[in-house]
Every structure is written in C-alpha cells, then in structure tokens.
Design a protein around this motif. Structure first.
Motif, PDB file in Angstrom:
ATOM      1  N   LYS A 224      -0.195  99.130  59.389  1.00 47.77           N
ATOM      2  CA  LYS A 224      -1.316  99.452  58.515  1.00 47.77           C
ATOM      3  C   LYS A 224      -1.350  98.418  57.397  1.00 47.77           C
ATOM      4  O   LYS A 224      -0.319  97.865  56.996  1.00 47.77           O
ATOM      5  CB  LYS A 224      -1.192 100.866  57.939  1.00 47.77           C
ATOM      6  CG  LYS A 224       0.005 101.097  57.043  1.00 47.77           C
ATOM      7  CD  LYS A 224      -0.031 102.498  56.465  1.00 47.77           C
ATOM      8  CE  LYS A 224       1.137 102.723  55.503  1.00 47.77           C
ATOM      9  NZ  LYS A 224       1.112 104.082  54.919  1.00 47.77           N
ATOM     10  N   THR A 225      -2.548  98.148  56.936  1.00 47.88           N
ATOM     11  CA  THR A 225      -2.701  97.168  55.860  1.00 47.88           C
ATOM     12  C   THR A 225      -2.275  97.796  54.542  1.00 47.88           C
ATOM     13  O   THR A 225      -2.777  98.856  54.158  1.00 47.88           O
ATOM     14  CB  THR A 225      -4.164  96.703  55.773  1.00 47.88           C
ATOM     15  OG1 THR A 225      -4.550  96.153  57.029  1.00 47.88           O
ATOM     16  CG2 THR A 225      -4.319  95.653  54.693  1.00 47.88           C
ATOM     17  N   LEU A 226      -1.343  97.144  53.868  1.00 48.05           N
ATOM     18  CA  LEU A 226      -0.873  97.680  52.598  1.00 48.05           C
ATOM     19  C   LEU A 226      -1.891  97.404  51.494  1.00 48.05           C
ATOM     20  O   LEU A 226      -2.399  96.289  51.380  1.00 48.05           O
ATOM     21  CB  LEU A 226       0.464  97.036  52.219  1.00 48.05           C
ATOM     22  CG  LEU A 226       1.665  97.320  53.133  1.00 48.05           C
ATOM     23  CD1 LEU A 226       2.903  96.601  52.587  1.00 48.05           C
ATOM     24  CD2 LEU A 226       1.931  98.809  53.238  1.00 48.05           C
ATOM     25  N   PRO A 227      -2.188  98.419  50.687  1.00 48.71           N
ATOM     26  CA  PRO A 227      -3.084  98.177  49.557  1.00 48.71           C
ATOM     27  C   PRO A 227      -2.401  97.297  48.511  1.00 48.71           C
ATOM     28  O   PRO A 227      -1.174  97.181  48.479  1.00 48.71           O
ATOM     29  CB  PRO A 227      -3.343  99.582  49.008  1.00 48.71           C
ATOM     30  CG  PRO A 227      -2.167 100.393  49.451  1.00 48.71           C
ATOM     31  CD  PRO A 227      -1.733  99.811  50.760  1.00 48.71           C
ATOM     32  N   VAL A 228      -3.208  96.677  47.659  1.00 51.62           N
ATOM     33  CA  VAL A 228      -2.694  95.794  46.611  1.00 51.62           C
ATOM     34  C   VAL A 228      -3.023  96.399  45.243  1.00 51.62           C
ATOM     35  O   VAL A 228      -4.175  96.746  44.972  1.00 51.62           O
ATOM     36  CB  VAL A 228      -3.304  94.382  46.711  1.00 51.62           C
ATOM     37  CG1 VAL A 228      -2.803  93.506  45.569  1.00 51.62           C
ATOM     38  CG2 VAL A 228      -2.973  93.755  48.061  1.00 51.62           C
ATOM     39  N   LYS A 229      -2.001  96.549  44.422  1.00 50.13           N
ATOM     40  CA  LYS A 229      -2.191  96.993  43.048  1.00 50.13           C
ATOM     41  C   LYS A 229      -1.858  95.833  42.114  1.00 50.13           C
ATOM     42  O   LYS A 229      -1.069  94.955  42.462  1.00 50.13           O
ATOM     43  CB  LYS A 229      -1.295  98.197  42.738  1.00 50.13           C
ATOM     44  CG  LYS A 229      -1.589  99.421  43.605  1.00 50.13           C
ATOM     45  CD  LYS A 229      -0.716 100.605  43.222  1.00 50.13           C
ATOM     46  CE  LYS A 229      -1.007 101.808  44.098  1.00 50.13           C
ATOM     47  NZ  LYS A 229      -0.170 102.988  43.722  1.00 50.13           N
ATOM     48  N   THR A 230      -2.466  95.837  40.950  1.00 42.88           N
ATOM     49  CA  THR A 230      -2.229  94.750  39.996  1.00 42.88           C
ATOM     50  C   THR A 230      -1.794  95.315  38.652  1.00 42.88           C
ATOM     51  O   THR A 230      -2.161  96.438  38.283  1.00 42.88           O
ATOM     52  CB  THR A 230      -3.499  93.901  39.788  1.00 42.88           C
ATOM     53  OG1 THR A 230      -4.559  94.759  39.338  1.00 42.88           O
ATOM     54  CG2 THR A 230      -3.918  93.216  41.078  1.00 42.88           C
ATOM     55  N   VAL A 231      -0.992  94.526  37.939  1.00 46.28           N
ATOM     56  CA  VAL A 231      -0.526  94.967  36.627  1.00 46.28           C
ATOM     57  C   VAL A 231      -0.162  93.741  35.797  1.00 46.28           C
ATOM     58  O   VAL A 231       0.230  92.701  36.329  1.00 46.28           O
ATOM     59  CB  VAL A 231       0.700  95.904  36.783  1.00 46.28           C
ATOM     60  CG1 VAL A 231       1.921  95.140  37.300  1.00 46.28           C
ATOM     61  CG2 VAL A 231       1.021  96.614  35.480  1.00 46.28           C
ATOM     62  N   GLN A 232      -0.354  93.845  34.488  1.00 40.40           N
ATOM     63  CA  GLN A 232       0.201  92.855  33.569  1.00 40.40           C
ATOM     64  C   GLN A 232       1.592  93.331  33.141  1.00 40.40           C
ATOM     65  O   GLN A 232       1.781  94.513  32.829  1.00 40.40           O
ATOM     66  CB  GLN A 232      -0.654  92.715  32.306  1.00 40.40           C
ATOM     67  CG  GLN A 232      -2.020  92.110  32.501  1.00 40.40           C
ATOM     68  CD  GLN A 232      -2.740  91.948  31.176  1.00 40.40           C
ATOM     69  OE1 GLN A 232      -2.570  90.952  30.474  1.00 40.40           O
ATOM     70  NE2 GLN A 232      -3.561  92.929  30.814  1.00 40.40           N
ATOM     71  N   MET A 233       2.552  92.422  33.118  1.00 46.44           N
ATOM     72  CA  MET A 233       3.862  92.721  32.541  1.00 46.44           C
ATOM     73  C   MET A 233       4.047  91.825  31.330  1.00 46.44           C
ATOM     74  O   MET A 233       3.906  90.602  31.437  1.00 46.44           O
ATOM     75  CB  MET A 233       4.985  92.493  33.553  1.00 46.44           C
ATOM     76  CG  MET A 233       5.180  93.641  34.515  1.00 46.44           C
ATOM     77  SD  MET A 233       6.727  93.500  35.443  1.00 46.44           S
ATOM     78  CE  MET A 233       6.652  95.023  36.389  1.00 46.44           C
ATOM     79  N   LEU A 234       4.341  92.433  30.199  1.00 50.73           N
ATOM     80  CA  LEU A 234       4.450  91.698  28.944  1.00 50.73           C
ATOM     81  C   LEU A 234       5.906  91.416  28.607  1.00 50.73           C
ATOM     82  O   LEU A 234       6.719  92.342  28.498  1.00 50.73           O
ATOM     83  CB  LEU A 234       3.810  92.494  27.809  1.00 50.73           C
ATOM     84  CG  LEU A 234       2.383  93.012  28.042  1.00 50.73           C
ATOM     85  CD1 LEU A 234       1.848  93.658  26.779  1.00 50.73           C
ATOM     86  CD2 LEU A 234       1.462  91.896  28.512  1.00 50.73           C
ATOM     87  N   PRO A 302       2.525  88.023  34.689  1.00 56.75           N
ATOM     88  CA  PRO A 302       3.398  87.992  33.519  1.00 56.75           C
ATOM     89  C   PRO A 302       2.732  87.290  32.330  1.00 56.75           C
ATOM     90  O   PRO A 302       2.070  86.267  32.491  1.00 56.75           O
ATOM     91  CB  PRO A 302       4.617  87.186  34.003  1.00 56.75           C
ATOM     92  CG  PRO A 302       4.417  86.974  35.482  1.00 56.75           C
ATOM     93  CD  PRO A 302       2.952  87.075  35.723  1.00 56.75           C
ATOM     94  N   VAL A 303       2.937  87.861  31.154  1.00 57.23           N
ATOM     95  CA  VAL A 303       2.454  87.251  29.916  1.00 57.23           C
ATOM     96  C   VAL A 303       3.619  87.193  28.939  1.00 57.23           C
ATOM     97  O   VAL A 303       4.221  88.220  28.617  1.00 57.23           O
ATOM     98  CB  VAL A 303       1.297  88.055  29.285  1.00 57.23           C
ATOM     99  CG1 VAL A 303       0.751  87.323  28.063  1.00 57.23           C
ATOM    100  CG2 VAL A 303       0.186  88.310  30.293  1.00 57.23           C
TER     101      VAL A 303
END
Length: 348
Positions: A224-234, A302-303
C-alpha cells in the motif's frame, strides 16, 4: 526416518549459533531482554545494544529501579520504542509481583507488558527448557516453505496454520536447542532471498524446495502507498549553544522520548519562537529529511534558530530542557532528532 526436529538438532549440533551474548550465560533475564530486542530487529544490530544494556542493567532489579529516560537512552536508534517502555514496565511488575524472577510458564509470561505468544514461548523454551513453540519471523519462513503455506502470515487464518505446524514439531526433549535451531535455520540458510536449500537439513521434506520456488513463501504483505506527513522541527539554540528539547507524551509515536519543538508547515516559526522562547538573532533552514515509519513517511523541515534573551516562561514545565551538545545528557532521543543534533554539532 529421523523426524523434522531430529534433523534440525543434528544440524544445530554442528552449525548452530551457540556463542551469542545472551547465550553466555543463558539466564531468564538475559533471554527475555534479547527476545524483546530481537523483535523486528536483526541479530547483528541487536548485539551491541544488548551488551550496553547488560552493562548498565545487569539485573532486572536495576532495570526496574532505573528512570525511564535511562532505558530509552540505551534504546535510542534501535527503534520501535514501545518495546523499551514495555520492557521497563515488565521489569517493575516482575520485581513487585514475582520477587524478581521471570515466570516459568508461557501463559503467565503472556500477561506481562510487551510479551506475546511467541516471545513467551521463546522465554519458556530457552530459559526453562519447556516444550513451548515459537513463531518469530524466521520460524514463519521455515514452516511456510516446509508446507508451502500460502498467504501473508499477518492474516489470522495463515497464522493459525503456522502455529499448528510449530506446535506439532516442538519436541519434548532438547527444547532449548530446538528453538534455537529453527531460528538459526531461518537466519542463516532459509533466508528471504536466495535460500541455501542445498545445505538445508530439512530440504527433502520441504514442499517449497521441491516446487522450486521457496522465495514465494511466505506470502508478502499486500503493498500500500504510505501517506506523507510534513512537520517543521525547530533547533532553537540559546546563547550557551544549548538546544531546546521537549519530552513527548508517554504513548504514541516516540512516546516518552525527547524531541524538538514541532510546527505545522504553514505555521511561521518566527511567531512561535518570539512568543514562547525569545527574540530571533539568525535562522537557517535546512533541506527536508524523510523519516519512514511502518505506516507513513514523515518529511521533516529543520529550522536552526539562534535566539537572544529568553522569555521568562521558558522551562516552566519539566517536559522541556536545554540540551548540551558538548556534554549530552542521558536521554532517549528520537532517531531523526539524534541525527539532526549530530549534524548541527558537526557544523559548530
């Protein structure tokens, strides 16, 4: 004719692995820790983790008394961190309810945190020489090929058939050696791709080998195609060069581990930083980094933010701390966080 078990034991006497760290000596505590670490993890990966763990926690009493952070710190990089949390909880219960002695029967072992049917069977068999079958990944592969069991073992109907075969072949004598033998066979000869059937002690009775397609067993998990989640890490860096970390909730992804402050991709990191930490001196944005879980991809942006004088409310709770890259505390760190901190440290 020698039985399946007899053939395996004869092979094991000559070729089996007998000097793994948890085999010298064999002790219920060491067997249990190794079995938990070996869940979904290769032997070669586990060995250094096991050795460090035993050096720090040579007894179950020391493990039970340790802070969870110490346990998670030693687990950092091994993945599937629920195993470490359950290991810690299990140790505390064994000390409190069983006088520090791992139970001997598989049924009682299954009631402990993190111990399922196969792990309970392995502990009872290896530590206490009981005829309790196991069904880890290696054993599933061996038996699926031996009987040409079709289907993905994640399906209950397939698992039921494999358990029946596992229990049928479990001998009443030399139980410890048999359990190790069938695991070793799957790890060294009956491997996923290019199995060494010509060297296998049970190839003559193996249905998949006779068919000429052992690589088709066991059946693969449906893709199955894995969904993609996004996040900023500070990576918020104060005047001392320390990085702000936050402890995650005790359950869920990276439960109990220390991570970086996270923001949704559409939330300005400037607003978060000035409101919660301090004024921004400079900032740098790095290229995204992908971390893959079993059920989704996480794209991390990353920031790196250099902050000035801190807001008075920073560190008002005990779930935050400033992490010293030069003298790092013993904390359980999420794998991508550990990687980002190492990358930042290399640039300083």
């Amino acid at each position: 004719m020698p039985s399946f078990a007899d053939k395996l034991l004869t092979w094991f006497d000559q070729f089996g692995r007998k000097n793994l760290p948890w085999q010298t000596p064999i002790h219920p505590y060491r067997v249990w820790v190794s079995e938990i670490m070996l869940q979904q993890t290769q032997v070669e990966t586990v060995i250094p983790y096991f050795n460090r763990f035993m050096e720090r926690f040579p007894t179950i009493e020391l493990l039970a008394a340790a802070p969870q952070d110490d346990v998670l710190h030693l687990w950092t990089g091994l993945g599937y961190y629920a195993r470490a949390r359950n290991l810690h909880k299990c140790a505390q219960r064994v000390v409190e309810e069983f006088n520090g002695q791992m139970p001997k029967d598989a049924t009682t072992l299954e009631t402990l945190s993190g111990i399922g049917r196969s792990t309970a069977g392995a502990i009872a068999s290896i530590a206490y020489k009981q005829p309790t079958a196991i069904l880890d990944g290696n054993v599933k592969r061996v038996l699926a090929r031996q009987y040409a069991v079709e289907g993905w073992p994640g399906k209950p109907a397939v698992m039921k058939v494999l358990w029946q075969h596992a229990e049928t072949h479990m001998p009443t004598q030399r139980c410890r050696d048999y359990t190790q033998a069938i695991m070793d066979l799957g790890a060294t000869l009956c491997v996923r791709s290019k199995p060494l059937c010509t060297k296998c002690p049970v190839s003559q009775s193996c249905a998949a080998a006779q068919q000429g397609n052992p690589q088709d067993y066991p059946g693969k998990k449906p893709k199955k195609t894995l969904p993609v989640k996004t996040v900023q890490m500070l990576l918020l860096r104060n005047a001392d060069g320390h990085i702000l970390l936050e402890q995650r909730p005790p359950t869920g992804i990276w439960g109990g581990l220390w991570s970086l402050p996270e923001l949704a991709l559409d939330k300005p990191f400037q607003d978060y930083t000035t409101e919660h930490v301090g004024d921004i001196n400079t900032h740098t944005q790095w290229a995204k980094m992908r971390h893959t879980f079993s059920h989704y991809h996480l794209d991390i942006h990353p920031v790196i933010v250099e902050v000035g004088p801190l807001r008075s409310k920073v560190m008002e709770n005990n779930r935050q701390l400033w992490y010293n890259l030069q003298k790092p505390q013993s904390l359980g760190l999420a794998a991508p966080v550990k990687k980002l901190l190492a990358q930042l440290d290399s640039l300083l």
